[in-house]
Motif scaffolding. Structure first.
Motif, mmCIF file in Angstrom:
data_model
loop_
_atom_site.group_PDB
_atom_site.id
_atom_site.type_symbol
_atom_site.label_atom_id
_atom_site.label_comp_id
_atom_site.label_asym_id
_atom_site.label_seq_id
_atom_site.Cartn_x
_atom_site.Cartn_y
_atom_site.Cartn_z
ATOM 1 N N THR A 26 0.900 -0.960 0.033
ATOM 2 C CA THR A 26 0.093 0.153 0.070
ATOM 3 C C THR A 26 0.977 1.277 0.066
ATOM 4 O O THR A 26 1.755 1.189 0.672
ATOM 5 N N HIS B 58 0.762 5.480 0.534
ATOM 6 C CA HIS B 58 -0.009 6.234 0.996
ATOM 7 C C HIS B 58 0.940 7.557 0.933
ATOM 8 O O HIS B 58 2.166 7.406 0.971
ATOM 9 N N ALA C 11 -3.760 10.494 -0.647
ATOM 10 C CA ALA C 11 -3.968 9.685 -1.676
ATOM 11 C C ALA C 11 -3.506 8.328 -1.498
ATOM 12 O O ALA C 11 -2.442 8.299 -0.519
ATOM 13 N N THR C 12 -4.063 7.273 -1.824
ATOM 14 C CA THR C 12 -3.544 5.973 -1.531
ATOM 15 C C THR C 12 -3.567 5.023 -2.755
ATOM 16 O O THR C 12 -4.266 5.315 -3.879
ATOM 17 N N ARG C 13 -2.633 4.284 -2.871
ATOM 18 C CA ARG C 13 -2.729 3.191 -3.954
ATOM 19 C C ARG C 13 -2.235 1.955 -3.644
ATOM 20 O O ARG C 13 -1.145 1.874 -2.877
ATOM 21 N N ALA D 75 3.570 -1.674 -8.370
ATOM 22 C CA ALA D 75 3.701 -0.479 -9.243
ATOM 23 C C ALA D 75 5.055 -0.229 -9.787
ATOM 24 O O ALA D 75 6.086 -0.507 -9.225
ATOM 25 N N ASP E 170 4.395 4.174 -12.859
ATOM 26 C CA ASP E 170 3.033 4.418 -12.015
ATOM 27 C C ASP E 170 3.102 5.157 -10.814
ATOM 28 O O ASP E 170 2.248 5.888 -10.675
ATOM 29 N N ILE E 171 4.293 5.114 -10.268
ATOM 30 C CA ILE E 171 4.293 5.880 -8.964
ATOM 31 C C ILE E 171 4.359 7.408 -9.580
ATOM 32 O O ILE E 171 3.898 8.319 -8.840
ATOM 33 N N ASP F 10 3.086 8.766 -12.203
ATOM 34 C CA ASP F 10 1.613 8.979 -12.570
ATOM 35 C C ASP F 10 0.920 9.444 -11.133
ATOM 36 O O ASP F 10 0.189 10.390 -11.037
ATOM 37 N N PHE F 11 1.154 8.573 -10.238
ATOM 38 C CA PHE F 11 0.555 8.759 -8.849
ATOM 39 C C PHE F 11 0.787 9.832 -8.315
ATOM 40 O O PHE F 11 -0.127 10.775 -7.699
ATOM 41 N N ARG G 135 -0.516 13.249 -10.477
ATOM 42 C CA ARG G 135 -1.880 13.269 -10.362
ATOM 43 C C ARG G 135 -2.459 13.868 -8.718
ATOM 44 O O ARG G 135 -3.383 14.430 -8.749
ATOM 45 N N ASN G 136 -1.446 13.844 -7.839
ATOM 46 C CA ASN G 136 -1.691 14.253 -6.596
ATOM 47 C C ASN G 136 -0.867 15.406 -5.865
ATOM 48 O O ASN G 136 -0.826 15.820 -5.187
#
Length: 152
Positions: free
Chosen positions: A121, A123, A132-134, A138, A142-143, A145-146, A149-150
């Motif tokens: 997980t 955070h 935000a959480t994913r 990843a 991916d990280i 982008d995460f 986006r945040n």
């Protein structure tokens, strides 16, 4: 204390001083290591720090920059696969964000407070709060982008 005990204490103190100064982190990086040992914070810029139950408040909640916390366990294959992307992200975001590794088995008191029920997980903490959480494996992109986006 005996003379021998004094010399042993001096050697131990010298070793601890080197570790705290970041020499241990630099040696670990030179050897291909990616995660700084728990308690070593002085030279953690651009590396993944290891946060503990005791250090979580200082490392994450009171950080002046956003902190991406990877809640993981050593036995988990998907968590082990995150070590390289996490290290690359720490280097890429050095000065803008911190990447922290929190082993839920070694430090079991923190993750329940943040509703971590699956690993890995991720955070994202800003100002001491989860923003935000994913959940799940990843890649580096991916990280990125995460984080993008945040607002990181």
């Amino acid at each position: 204390m005996s003379r021998r005990g004094g010399r042993v204490a001096a050697v131990v103190a010298g070793t601890l001083a080197l570790a705290v100064s970041g020499t241990a982190v630099q040696a670990s990086q030179a050897a291909g290591g990616t995660v700084a040992p728990a308690g070593v914070r002085a030279a953690a810029a651009g590396t993944v720090i290891t946060t503990t139950d005791a250090s979580f408040g200082n490392d994450v909640l009171r950080s002046g920059v956003p902190v991406l916390v990877v809640f993981c366990a050593e036995w988990s294959g998907p968590c082990r696969m995150l070590k390289t992307p996490a290290a690359e992200t720490a280097r890429d975001y050095s000065g803008r964000a911190t990447v922290a590794w929190h082993d839920i088995d070694r430090y079991p008191d923190t993750h329940p407070r943040y509703n971590v029920t699956a690993i890995p997980t991720l955070h994202l903490f800003k100002g001491g709060r989860v923003t935000a959480t994913r959940i799940g494996p990843a890649s580096k992109s991916d990280i990125a982008d995460f984080l993008s986006r945040n607002g990181v």
